[in-house]
Scaffold this motif. Structure first.
Motif, PDB file in Angstrom:
ATOM      1  N   ILE A 254      31.192  31.663  34.377  1.00  0.00           N
ATOM      2  CA  ILE A 254      32.514  32.114  34.796  1.00  0.00           C
ATOM      3  C   ILE A 254      32.817  31.486  36.151  1.00  0.00           C
TER       4      ILE A 254
ATOM      5  N   LEU B 118      28.159  40.619  38.312  1.00  0.00           N
ATOM      6  CA  LEU B 118      27.685  40.926  39.657  1.00  0.00           C
ATOM      7  C   LEU B 118      27.488  42.422  39.848  1.00  0.00           C
TER       8      LEU B 118
ATOM      9  N   GLY C 251      27.945  23.994  41.982  1.00  0.00           N
ATOM     10  CA  GLY C 251      27.686  24.510  40.637  1.00  0.00           C
ATOM     11  C   GLY C 251      27.054  23.474  39.712  1.00  0.00           C
TER      12      GLY C 251
ATOM     13  N   PHE D  72      34.388  32.412  39.665  1.00  0.00           N
ATOM     14  CA  PHE D  72      34.791  33.601  40.416  1.00  0.00           C
ATOM     15  C   PHE D  72      35.311  33.156  41.774  1.00  0.00           C
TER      16      PHE D  72
ATOM     17  N   ALA E 240      24.364  36.863  35.053  1.00  0.00           N
ATOM     18  CA  ALA E 240      25.560  36.243  35.641  1.00  0.00           C
ATOM     19  C   ALA E 240      25.463  34.722  35.613  1.00  0.00           C
ATOM     20  N   GLN E 241      24.263  34.215  35.880  1.00  0.00           N
ATOM     21  CA  GLN E 241      24.061  32.762  35.926  1.00  0.00           C
ATOM     22  C   GLN E 241      24.440  32.083  34.617  1.00  0.00           C
TER      23      GLN E 241
ATOM     24  N   ALA F  88      28.615  38.059  49.663  1.00  0.00           N
ATOM     25  CA  ALA F  88      29.467  37.298  48.746  1.00  0.00           C
ATOM     26  C   ALA F  88      28.976  35.858  48.600  1.00  0.00           C
ATOM     27  N   LEU F  89      28.308  35.315  49.637  1.00  0.00           N
ATOM     28  CA  LEU F  89      27.810  33.937  49.531  1.00  0.00           C
ATOM     29  C   LEU F  89      26.790  33.838  48.408  1.00  0.00           C
TER      30      LEU F  89
ATOM     31  N   ASP G 284      26.830  37.258  54.683  1.00  0.00           N
ATOM     32  CA  ASP G 284      27.804  37.816  53.742  1.00  0.00           C
ATOM     33  C   ASP G 284      27.221  37.825  52.328  1.00  0.00           C
TER      34      ASP G 284
ATOM     35  N   LYS H 292      33.932  42.390  38.918  1.00  0.00           N
ATOM     36  CA  LYS H 292      32.529  42.054  39.160  1.00  0.00           C
ATOM     37  C   LYS H 292      31.667  42.369  37.942  1.00  0.00           C
TER      38      LYS H 292
ATOM     39  N   ILE I 249      32.635  23.869  37.428  1.00  0.00           N
ATOM     40  CA  ILE I 249      31.676  24.092  36.346  1.00  0.00           C
ATOM     41  C   ILE I 249      32.385  24.284  35.007  1.00  0.00           C
TER      42      ILE I 249
ATOM     43  N   VAL J 220      25.380  32.829  42.604  1.00  0.00           N
ATOM     44  CA  VAL J 220      24.968  33.337  41.287  1.00  0.00           C
ATOM     45  C   VAL J 220      25.993  32.958  40.224  1.00  0.00           C
ATOM     46  N   THR J 221      27.268  33.188  40.526  1.00  0.00           N
ATOM     47  CA  THR J 221      28.284  32.879  39.514  1.00  0.00           C
ATOM     48  C   THR J 221      28.338  31.383  39.222  1.00  0.00           C
ATOM     49  N   LEU J 222      27.882  30.574  40.179  1.00  0.00           N
ATOM     50  CA  LEU J 222      27.891  29.127  39.951  1.00  0.00           C
ATOM     51  C   LEU J 222      26.628  28.673  39.232  1.00  0.00           C
ATOM     52  N   GLY J 223      25.771  29.643  38.866  1.00  0.00           N
ATOM     53  CA  GLY J 223      24.617  29.315  38.039  1.00  0.00           C
ATOM     54  C   GLY J 223      23.322  29.123  38.789  1.00  0.00           C
TER      55      GLY J 223
ATOM     56  N   PHE K  78      36.336  34.575  45.324  1.00  0.00           N
ATOM     57  CA  PHE K  78      36.173  35.804  46.098  1.00  0.00           C
ATOM     58  C   PHE K  78      37.366  36.038  47.019  1.00  0.00           C
TER      59      PHE K  78
ATOM     60  N   ALA L 203      34.289  33.099  50.409  1.00  0.00           N
ATOM     61  CA  ALA L 203      32.827  32.940  50.331  1.00  0.00           C
ATOM     62  C   ALA L 203      32.412  31.481  50.157  1.00  0.00           C
TER      63      ALA L 203
ATOM     64  N   ALA M 136      32.007  39.565  35.699  1.00  0.00           N
ATOM     65  CA  ALA M 136      31.275  38.409  36.213  1.00  0.00           C
ATOM     66  C   ALA M 136      29.769  38.581  36.127  1.00  0.00           C
TER      67      ALA M 136
ATOM     68  N   ARG N 225      35.701  24.849  43.669  1.00  0.00           N
ATOM     69  CA  ARG N 225      34.277  25.096  43.456  1.00  0.00           C
ATOM     70  C   ARG N 225      34.064  25.863  42.151  1.00  0.00           C
ATOM     71  N   ALA N 226      34.960  26.845  41.909  1.00  0.00           N
ATOM     72  CA  ALA N 226      34.825  27.643  40.687  1.00  0.00           C
ATOM     73  C   ALA N 226      35.164  26.819  39.445  1.00  0.00           C
TER      74      ALA N 226
END
Ligand SMILES: Nc1ncnc2c1ncn2[C@@H]1O[C@H](COP(=O)(O)OP(=O)(O)O)[C@@H](O)[C@H]1O
Ligand SMILES: [Mg+2]
Lengths: 284, 369
Positions: free
Chosen positions: B76, B51, B98, B78, B71-72, A175-176, A173, B46, B153, A181-184, B80, B84, B49, B149-150
């Motif tokens: 933010i 993405l 994170g 995110f 993005a890194q 999205a994983l 997926d 996205k 951070i 990426v969004t988590l850095g 899903f 995810a 974000a 999880r989001a």
């Protein structure tokens, strides 16, 4: 299970008809084509008695053959593990002209008669072949050395790695990775912590099959290896030579050892995969 | 963190997915992006974000140009649409991800991360799930873990894509209230995407209605409900019956319709179009009127009528079953239609008949009920 004994039996309708027939046919076929030959081999081995068996397989020539086979197969598998993964990655993740052609070419080692592969590799890498000339100048000899064996093994077994990793990578997926990426996470962390764990079971399975295939490879190797006893003689060839000499016991003993390796490998691979996929256990 | 978006466009191949989006979100605000599926909500989220990348436009957060930021580095959170979650990691490790991927120089120590995860588990009331794998969780539990999880951070901006889309109605309502609480407690700027009006209006400070890559209207529940800015919003908000009318110094007129309850509209005289909800139409028996009752169906609480007009076509009306004149409203009876509420827009060229859209003109699978 206990309720089934108490309640009146209700038979669920199966989607495919003839379950009994199809299962029966498959089992019969499996028995004829796989089980009986393996059993015959084991019986043949048992017939000669443990002392004779040990004597055959511990003879210096046989030990050398096993060593060469295992070493070459191990090197070929390491190469294929890296290259096969890279190949699968490229085929799934990038778009480029000629991608479909490359994808189709991945099946060539499967489709090509192994003798043809062996002949062309020999032609390419012999002292006056295209690659051989260059390597010769650099002081590297491939033909008639263990590297020739490694080359032939690597060539014939690389599709196993590519073709087992590819579908898993395709199903991953996206999205994983986006979540990572969004988590850095950087590219390396994403690969190591998100992608690799997902493809690890398939990758290991592919490598094991490739290794097993390399242990048993014969046709491609005999042309390029030179087949010098103690130097470049593989186990499968030794078994063949014994058979030619009407030494059935000798051939069976060597074959049995190869079979043993294959079974141990299969078991190890399954255990590893079971472990790698442990998070799937106990899902509701 | 305040977000300022202007002139954002994005196309995939031949389709314009975003055609000039302008939006301002102030610090600590909770904003809903509401629109039918395919309207570009996820794409907008996205882009914020990092993405996806827009073809043109500006995106600034606290006056910093985010289109030059990977993005890194945006920090933010995110969430899903399908969570995810990393399937091979336990809940605890998912939440810690994170923090544990930060570069060594910024990474907190193991003990600090563990303490932070515990705090998050506690805050989200999922302490008992810490050692499970995502595959062992229900949808609602996964949603909480994904949010945890989001949030771990400490994001400046929290983005959620249809956060409750895959859950059943009772859990949605629960989680909605819970999310509002989380937002208020963390003080983050939050944007969430939904196609469910009820969800958007109940949860958000402001609702942004999107249609086909454009923002159609921004506002609060009452304003969007009573004063849709465009025909698109009117239809999306349930005004599914449309009548061709003629404007005469701001008053609308049409054969067999009583539109006197509607306020004057500052539009030029001439043809116009009236949008009304079926439940805002009252039927008055009138032997001389041109509308006929074509069918009458009861669903217990309401009677649903299909009405036909020799020239204008068909319309629908919903009437409470216990209204005084319900017995007189039988098939074939002649009626006048009194419009209690509705909105008038300039005529769309070429459409001169009444039209009825089924209330769910967005795909049925997207409906929550
Ligand atoms: N990666 C993509 N490639 C091509 N088309 C896309 C891609 N992502 C989205 N689209 C298209 O963009 C439009 C808007 O999609 P999306 O932003 O997901 O809408 P929403 O979230 O409102 O349902 C859709 O028509 C979709 O098919
Ligand atoms: Mg979407």
């Amino acid at each position: 299970m206990t309720t089934a004994a108490i309640a009146p039996p209700i038979r669920a309708k199966r989607v495919l008809p003839g379950f009994t027939l199809s299962l029966g046919t498959t089992l019969l076929y499996l028995t004829l084509i796989v089980l009986i030959p393996v059993l015959a081999l084991i019986l043949k081995g048992a017939e000669m008695g443990p002392a004779r068996f040990w004597q055959i397989i511990s003879s210096p020539r046989a030990v050398a053959a096993f060593q060469i086979t295992l070493t070459a197969a191990a090197i070929a598998t390491v190469i294929n593990a890296v290259y096969g993964l890279l190949m699968a990655w490229v085929l799934v993740r990038y778009e480029f002209p000629g991608k479909r052609l490359l994808d189709a070419m991945m099946d060539v080692p499967f489709a090509l008669p192994t003798a043809v592969a062996g002949l062309s590799l020999t032609a390419l890498f012999s002292a006056n072949g295209w690659f051989g000339q260059v390597l010769e100048a650099a002081g590297i000899q491939v033909v008639y050395t263990i590297w020739g064996i490694v080359l032939a093994m690597a060539f014939t077994s690389v599709p196993f790695v590519v073709r087992t990793v590819q579908p898993v990578l395709e199903d991953l997926d996206p999205a994983l990775e986006q979540a990572a990426v969004t988590l850095g996470a950087g590219p390396f962390a994403i690969f190591r912590r998100v992608v690799l764990p997902a493809i690890l079971p398939a990758w290991m399975a592919g490598c094991t099959t490739a290794f097993a295939r390399s242990l048993g490879e014969f046709g491609a190797i005999v042309f390029i290896a030179g087949n010098l006893p103690f130097r470049t003689e593989i186990a499968a060839l030794l078994a063949y030579i014994r058979l030619e000499e009407y030494d059935y016991n000798g051939a069976a003993a060597i074959a049995l050892v190869l079979l043993g390796f294959a079974l141990v490998l299969l078991l190890a691979s399954n255990l590893l995969q079971f472990w790698a996929a442990r998070y799937r256990e106990g899902q509701k | 963190m305040s977000i300022a978006i202007s002139g954002l466009t994005k196309r995939f191949g031949q389709t314009d997915v975003l055609c000039g989006v302008d939006l301002e979100v102030s610090k600590g605000e909770l904003v809903a992006l509401l629109g039918p599926s395919g309207s570009g909500k996820t794409t907008l989220l996205k882009i914020i974000a990092g993405l996806e990348w827009p073809d043109a436009g500006r995106l600034a957060v606290n006056d910093q140009n985010w289109l030059q930021l990977a993005a890194q580095d945006r920090r933010i959170g995110f969430v899903f649409q399908h969570y995810a979650l990393f399937p091979h990691m336990r809940v605890r490790d998912n939440i810690a991800f994170g923090l544990s991927v930060r570069p060594r120089s910024e990474r907190p120590g193991k003990a600090v991360i563990a303490a932070k995860v515990d705090e998050m588990l506690h805050f989200l009331q999922i302490t008992h799930l810490a050692d499970r794998f995502p595959g062992q969780l229900s949808g609602g539990q996964r949603q909480r873990v994904a949010l945890g999880r989001a949030l771990a951070i400490e994001p400046a901006v929290l983005l959620l894509d249809e956060p409750f889309g895959a859950l059943d109605a009772a859990i949605r309502r629960d989680l909605r209230r819970w999310l509002r609480g989380v937002h208020d407690a963390t003080g983050s700027t939050t944007i969430f995407v939904t196609h469910d009006q009820e969800e958007a209006f109940e949860l958000a400070d402001r609702v942004v209605v999107m249609g086909e890559g454009r923002i159609e209207q921004i506002g609060h529940a009452d304003a969007i409900h009573d004063h849709p800015a465009t025909p698109f919003v009117a239809r999306f908000m349930g005004a599914t019956v449309e009548f061709p009318v003629t404007l005469n110094s701001g008053r609308a007129e049409a054969s067999g319709l009583d539109i006197s309850a509607l306020p004057r509209r500052a539009l030029p005289d001439g043809p116009a179009r009236l949008f009304a909800r079926p439940e805002d139409i009252t039927l008055i028996p009138d032997a001389g009127a041109p509308w006929r009752i074509a069918s009458r169906i009861s669903n217990g609480a309401h009677l649903r009528f299909v009405l036909s007009h020799p020239a204008l076509g068909e319309a629908e009306a919903d009437v409470p079953r216990r209204t005084a004149n319900a017995d007189a409203l039988t098939p074939d009876a002649a009626v006048r239609l009194r419009i209690e509420a509705g909105t008038i827009f300039p005529a769309e060229r070429g459409i001169a008949t009444t039209s009825v859209r089924s209330p769910g003109f967005e795909p049925v699978k997207e409906k929550s009920r």
